[in-house]
Motif scaffolding. Structure first.
Motif, PDB file in Angstrom:
ATOM      1  N   SER A  20     -19.473  54.104 -24.414  1.00  0.00           N
ATOM      2  CA  SER A  20     -19.265  53.092 -25.296  1.00  0.00           C
ATOM      3  C   SER A  20     -20.808  53.319 -26.488  1.00  0.00           C
ATOM      4  CB  SER A  20     -19.484  51.792 -25.030  1.00  0.00           C
ATOM      5  OG  SER A  20     -20.203  51.438 -23.934  1.00  0.00           O
ATOM      6  N   LYS A  21     -21.466  54.470 -26.072  1.00  0.00           N
ATOM      7  CA  LYS A  21     -22.615  54.718 -27.178  1.00  0.00           C
ATOM      8  C   LYS A  21     -22.159  54.965 -28.538  1.00  0.00           C
ATOM      9  CE  LYS A  21     -22.189  59.774 -26.509  1.00  0.00           C
ATOM     10  NZ  LYS A  21     -22.364  61.159 -25.695  1.00  0.00           N
ATOM     11  N   THR A  22     -22.885  54.100 -29.251  1.00  0.00           N
ATOM     12  CA  THR A  22     -22.581  54.316 -30.738  1.00  0.00           C
ATOM     13  C   THR A  22     -21.338  53.241 -31.066  1.00  0.00           C
ATOM     14  OG1 THR A  22     -20.931  56.172 -31.331  1.00  0.00           O
ATOM     15  CG2 THR A  22     -23.382  56.568 -30.886  1.00  0.00           C
ATOM     16  N   LEU A  62     -25.349  54.140 -16.447  1.00  0.00           N
ATOM     17  CA  LEU A  62     -26.347  54.860 -17.456  1.00  0.00           C
ATOM     18  C   LEU A  62     -26.021  56.531 -17.014  1.00  0.00           C
ATOM     19  CD1 LEU A  62     -29.319  56.256 -18.121  1.00  0.00           C
ATOM     20  CD2 LEU A  62     -28.602  54.434 -19.242  1.00  0.00           C
ATOM     21  N   ILE A  63     -25.560  57.090 -18.222  1.00  0.00           N
ATOM     22  CA  ILE A  63     -25.131  58.372 -18.140  1.00  0.00           C
ATOM     23  C   ILE A  63     -25.774  59.669 -18.726  1.00  0.00           C
ATOM     24  CG2 ILE A  63     -22.689  57.761 -17.855  1.00  0.00           C
ATOM     25  CD1 ILE A  63     -22.265  58.597 -20.951  1.00  0.00           C
ATOM     26  N   GLY A  64     -27.041  58.927 -19.588  1.00  0.00           N
ATOM     27  CA  GLY A  64     -27.858  60.049 -20.364  1.00  0.00           C
ATOM     28  C   GLY A  64     -29.312  60.062 -19.509  1.00  0.00           C
ATOM     29  N   GLY A 190     -16.518  65.689 -16.462  1.00  0.00           N
ATOM     30  CA  GLY A 190     -15.294  65.678 -17.422  1.00  0.00           C
ATOM     31  C   GLY A 190     -15.813  64.570 -18.576  1.00  0.00           C
ATOM     32  N   MET A 191     -15.347  65.374 -19.639  1.00  0.00           N
ATOM     33  CA  MET A 191     -15.719  64.242 -20.979  1.00  0.00           C
ATOM     34  C   MET A 191     -14.585  64.605 -21.741  1.00  0.00           C
ATOM     35  SD  MET A 191     -19.895  65.658 -21.286  1.00  0.00           S
ATOM     36  CE  MET A 191     -19.721  65.069 -23.072  1.00  0.00           C
ATOM     37  N   SER A 192     -14.374  64.086 -22.958  1.00  0.00           N
ATOM     38  CA  SER A 192     -13.193  63.935 -23.785  1.00  0.00           C
ATOM     39  C   SER A 192     -12.597  65.735 -23.793  1.00  0.00           C
ATOM     40  CB  SER A 192     -13.710  63.601 -25.250  1.00  0.00           C
ATOM     41  OG  SER A 192     -13.686  62.281 -25.041  1.00  0.00           O
ATOM     42  N   GLY A 193     -13.453  66.375 -24.100  1.00  0.00           N
ATOM     43  CA  GLY A 193     -12.808  67.773 -24.131  1.00  0.00           C
ATOM     44  C   GLY A 193     -12.353  68.451 -23.000  1.00  0.00           C
ATOM     45  N   VAL A 206     -14.480  60.292 -14.586  1.00  0.00           N
ATOM     46  CA  VAL A 206     -14.835  60.899 -15.782  1.00  0.00           C
ATOM     47  C   VAL A 206     -15.333  60.151 -16.719  1.00  0.00           C
ATOM     48  CG1 VAL A 206     -12.851  62.655 -15.401  1.00  0.00           C
ATOM     49  CG2 VAL A 206     -12.369  60.403 -16.687  1.00  0.00           C
ATOM     50  N   ARG A 207     -16.201  60.694 -17.634  1.00  0.00           N
ATOM     51  CA  ARG A 207     -16.936  59.970 -18.846  1.00  0.00           C
ATOM     52  C   ARG A 207     -16.249  60.167 -20.118  1.00  0.00           C
ATOM     53  NH1 ARG A 207     -20.183  63.319 -16.017  1.00  0.00           N
ATOM     54  NH2 ARG A 207     -20.627  64.180 -17.878  1.00  0.00           N
ATOM     55  N   LEU A 208     -15.569  59.121 -20.498  1.00  0.00           N
ATOM     56  CA  LEU A 208     -14.894  59.489 -21.910  1.00  0.00           C
ATOM     57  C   LEU A 208     -15.329  58.633 -23.104  1.00  0.00           C
ATOM     58  CD1 LEU A 208     -11.270  60.154 -20.628  1.00  0.00           C
ATOM     59  CD2 LEU A 208     -12.973  61.782 -20.623  1.00  0.00           C
ATOM     60  N   GLY A 209     -15.448  59.001 -24.064  1.00  0.00           N
ATOM     61  CA  GLY A 209     -15.835  58.191 -25.275  1.00  0.00           C
ATOM     62  C   GLY A 209     -14.955  58.608 -26.360  1.00  0.00           C
ATOM     63  N   THR A 210     -15.065  59.761 -27.155  1.00  0.00           N
ATOM     64  CA  THR A 210     -14.182  60.039 -28.266  1.00  0.00           C
ATOM     65  C   THR A 210     -12.777  59.791 -28.095  1.00  0.00           C
ATOM     66  OG1 THR A 210     -15.706  61.939 -28.247  1.00  0.00           O
ATOM     67  CG2 THR A 210     -14.112  61.892 -29.941  1.00  0.00           C
ATOM     68  N   VAL A 211     -12.209  60.074 -27.036  1.00  0.00           N
ATOM     69  CA  VAL A 211     -10.512  60.165 -26.981  1.00  0.00           C
ATOM     70  C   VAL A 211     -10.293  58.584 -26.805  1.00  0.00           C
ATOM     71  CG1 VAL A 211      -9.865  62.266 -25.953  1.00  0.00           C
ATOM     72  CG2 VAL A 211     -10.739  60.699 -24.385  1.00  0.00           C
TER      73      VAL A 211
END
Ligand SMILES: *Cc1c(COP(=O)(O)O)cnc(C)c1O
Length: 213
Positions: A20-22, A62-64, A190-193, A206-211
């Protein structure tokens, strides 16, 4: 899109961390209202701004990259730190967990990508962390697994082999009883791409933002 992805991941027993960043509080609430409870942020300051405005049953991840001097802010409530990438950081998490009378769950972040800029442990760092754990210095830390980020590339074979590498690291640690078997079970990759490849290669989170947003 959210429910399709969630159902796909559920079918594979993979936990979805909504990054949920940004994103605004309203955007987060939109997913919350559809049942999402696990959210991930990569910056402590942003997390500290949003967390009090959102429901108390959200589990925050916390992922970063985490700076040592910021651990104290998240120690009272963080559910899982994916980005434990340094022994001194883990020792700081231990100290703050103790102060808060908590056990804090962490994943060891490994450097599996080509890119120089991505943070993470090398396999050779494992021994010192293991020694610290075995000497009883980290009683408030619960080692829950590993995390990694693949190289940003269109080369699917390359991404797949990096995820496989992370899985191998995980299996090695597990076979050495690095942590008790019950808790050491997560592979966050695993991220959006690239999440579909990650799922095929054994991701448990998996850590998904954009999708999603
Ligand atoms: C931003 C971020 C993600 C999510 O990336 P998307 O491509 O938006 O899905 C996952 N993991 C980490 C560590 C991130 O910083």
């Amino acid at each position: 899109m959210y429910t399709e992805i969630r159902d796909f991941l559920n079918a594979h027993n993979v936990k979805l961390i909504a990054v949920s960043k940004t994103r605004s509080v309203a955007q987060i609430m939109h997913l919350y209202d559809q049942g999402q409870r696990a959210f991930g942020e990569n910056r402590v300051q942003e997390l500290m701004e949003k967390q009090p405005q959102l429901p108390g049953d959200i589990e925050w991840h916390l992922i970063g990259h985490l700076q040592k001097n910021k651990v104290k802010y998240i120690a009272p409530f963080i559910h899982l730190i994916h980005s434990a990438d340094d022994l001194e950081l883990i020792q700081t998490i231990q100290k703050e967990a103790y102060k808060n009378d908590r056990t804090i769950r962490i994943l060891l972040q490994f450097h599996i990508a080509d890119e120089q800029t991505k943070f993470g442990l090398a396999e050779s760092d494992i021994e010192t962390i293991m020694a610290a754990r075995e000497s009883g210095q980290l009683p408030n830390i619960l080692f829950c697994g590993v995390m990694g980020m693949a190289t940003l590339t269109d080369d699917k074979d390359k991404i797949r082999s990096e995820f496989r590498h992370l899985k191998t690291i995980f299996e090695n640690l597990k076979s050495r009883n690095f942590c008790d078997e019950v808790h050491f079970r997560e592979i966050s990759m695993g991220m959006s791409g690239d999440y579909e490849i990650a799922v095929e290669e054994g991701a448990t989170m998996v850590r998904l933002g954009t999708v999603l947003f």
